[in-house]
Scaffold this motif. Sequence first.
Motif, short mmCIF file in Angstrom:
data_model
loop_
_atom_site.label_atom_id
_atom_site.label_comp_id
_atom_site.label_asym_id
_atom_site.label_seq_id
_atom_site.Cartn_x
_atom_site.Cartn_y
_atom_site.Cartn_z
N ALA A 90 -12.52 160.31 24.11
CA ALA A 90 -12.27 159.17 23.22
C ALA A 90 -12.31 157.87 24.01
N LYS A 91 -12.80 156.82 23.33
CA LYS A 91 -12.82 155.51 23.98
C LYS A 91 -11.36 155.03 24.12
N SER A 92 -10.88 154.99 25.37
CA SER A 92 -9.48 154.63 25.60
C SER A 92 -9.33 153.49 26.58
N ASP A 93 -10.37 152.76 26.79
CA ASP A 93 -10.29 151.62 27.71
C ASP A 93 -9.53 150.48 27.05
N ARG A 94 -8.55 149.95 27.76
CA ARG A 94 -7.71 148.87 27.20
C ARG A 94 -8.55 147.65 26.83
N ARG A 95 -9.67 147.47 27.49
CA ARG A 95 -10.49 146.28 27.26
C ARG A 95 -11.19 146.31 25.91
N LEU A 96 -11.24 147.52 25.31
CA LEU A 96 -11.89 147.66 24.02
C LEU A 96 -10.92 147.45 22.84
N LYS A 97 -9.64 147.23 23.14
CA LYS A 97 -8.62 147.25 22.10
C LYS A 97 -7.88 145.92 21.98
N GLU A 98 -7.25 145.73 20.85
CA GLU A 98 -6.43 144.54 20.61
C GLU A 98 -5.22 144.93 19.74
N ASP A 99 -4.28 143.95 19.57
CA ASP A 99 -3.03 144.21 18.81
C ASP A 99 -2.32 145.46 19.35
N ILE A 100 -2.24 145.53 20.67
CA ILE A 100 -1.68 146.72 21.33
C ILE A 100 -0.15 146.62 21.35
N ARG A 101 0.53 147.69 20.95
CA ARG A 101 1.99 147.76 21.05
C ARG A 101 2.40 149.21 21.28
N ARG A 102 3.36 149.39 22.15
CA ARG A 102 3.82 150.73 22.51
C ARG A 102 4.70 151.29 21.39
N VAL A 103 4.46 152.54 21.04
CA VAL A 103 5.21 153.15 19.93
C VAL A 103 5.88 154.46 20.34
N GLY A 104 5.69 154.95 21.55
CA GLY A 104 6.31 156.20 21.93
C GLY A 104 5.93 156.62 23.33
N THR A 105 6.36 157.81 23.72
CA THR A 105 6.11 158.36 25.04
C THR A 105 5.89 159.86 24.91
N LEU A 106 4.87 160.35 25.59
CA LEU A 106 4.64 161.80 25.62
C LEU A 106 5.66 162.48 26.51
N ASP A 107 5.79 163.80 26.34
CA ASP A 107 6.71 164.56 27.17
C ASP A 107 6.34 164.47 28.65
N ASN A 108 5.06 164.25 28.95
CA ASN A 108 4.64 164.14 30.34
C ASN A 108 4.78 162.72 30.88
N GLY A 109 5.33 161.83 30.07
CA GLY A 109 5.60 160.47 30.53
C GLY A 109 4.56 159.44 30.16
N LEU A 110 3.42 159.82 29.60
CA LEU A 110 2.38 158.85 29.25
C LEU A 110 2.80 158.03 28.03
N PRO A 111 2.61 156.69 28.09
CA PRO A 111 2.92 155.85 26.94
C PRO A 111 1.93 156.06 25.80
N VAL A 112 2.41 155.94 24.59
CA VAL A 112 1.59 156.03 23.39
C VAL A 112 1.58 154.68 22.71
N TYR A 113 0.39 154.22 22.26
CA TYR A 113 0.25 152.87 21.72
C TYR A 113 -0.36 152.91 20.32
N ALA A 114 -0.03 151.89 19.56
CA ALA A 114 -0.76 151.58 18.32
C ALA A 114 -1.70 150.42 18.64
N PHE A 115 -2.93 150.45 18.08
CA PHE A 115 -3.91 149.42 18.45
C PHE A 115 -5.03 149.41 17.42
N LYS A 116 -5.86 148.40 17.56
CA LYS A 116 -7.11 148.32 16.81
C LYS A 116 -8.24 148.12 17.79
N TYR A 117 -9.41 148.72 17.46
CA TYR A 117 -10.59 148.46 18.27
C TYR A 117 -11.13 147.08 17.93
N LYS A 118 -11.60 146.40 18.94
CA LYS A 118 -12.09 145.05 18.75
C LYS A 118 -13.33 145.01 17.85
N ASP A 119 -14.05 146.11 17.81
CA ASP A 119 -15.25 146.12 16.97
C ASP A 119 -14.93 146.50 15.53
#
Length: 334
Positions: free
Chosen positions: A267-296
């Motif tokens: 999946a396209k997961s590069d931060r540079r492709l996204k906007e309106d980024i906000r953190r909404v949770g954390t995985l059990d392995n510690g990775l942050p989970v975000y809500a976002f929109k693709y710029k395109d």
Amino acid sequence: MVSTPKAPKAPDPTQTAAAQTATNVDTAIANAGLSYVNQYTPDGSLEYKVTGQQTMTDQNGKTYQIPIRSAYQTYSPQNQAIYDQTQQTQLGLAKLANDQTGKISGILGTNVDLSAGNVDKYVNDHWQSGFNNQWDRDQASLDQSLADKGISMGSAAYDNAMRDFSTRKQAASDQYLGDMYSNAQNSILTERNQPLNEISALMSGSQVHQPSYVNTPTTQLPNVDQAGLINDSFNQKMGLYDRQVSQSNAAMGGLFGLGGTLLGGWAKSDRRLKEDIRRVGTLDNGLPVYAFKYKDGGPTQIGLMSDDVRRTHPDAVFEHADGFDRVFYERAVA
């Protein structure tokens, strides 16, 4: 998996009740302290002093020390002198009344005699002699008048005059006794009641005066609703917890949805492709989970950022030919 928020612990009812009781007791003690105001006037003063303590134990076994206050009233020097003199006078009257009771003990044991014979005797003893004296003088005056007219004793004219005089005297005596009968009854009752009235008067002047107390002013502080504050705090924490759970569920749903469509893919997961980024949770392995929109364009989505994944799971990230990162979610969420 997205970490689930931990629910807040519900308040302990016993501890909440104890906190409310302690607050109520402290407020009551404060109210009492504000209410006991010393008073000073030209006539005297009223002072409150702490003279002891009362121990109170609540249902949880906690003890409280409640101050006990006493009120002290003091006269001004002038009023104190008047009070002392009045007390001495009343004490003297009481002693005098007590002495007089010995004199009337015999009277109280004897019935009042208002019989006709006793009333007649009272009239004879007190007033009959005056009546008789007056008529004796009238008879002497009549004798002299008859003698001056030449009417001698034993004559018919003399006897007729004496009969008339005797008839008038008897009629006057009957009228007099009738008039004096009620007076004699009242006089007998008065003599009987006089010593009793004297003692009653003495006693009324020696009555003990009940002390007068000044009303204590009251100042009320509102009770703090400690239990309400504890419950409000818990409800606020529960509200925050509910929002966090909702966000976590949304994050999990979005992430699982993304995993379902991209399972086994990238999946396209590069931060540079996204906007309106906000953190909404954390995985059990510690990775942050975000809500976002693709710029395109497109709707809000849930996912990871490649720079976060690269730090913990570098094997789950690669740079695409377009220069932007891709993330292999199946490896990233492991």
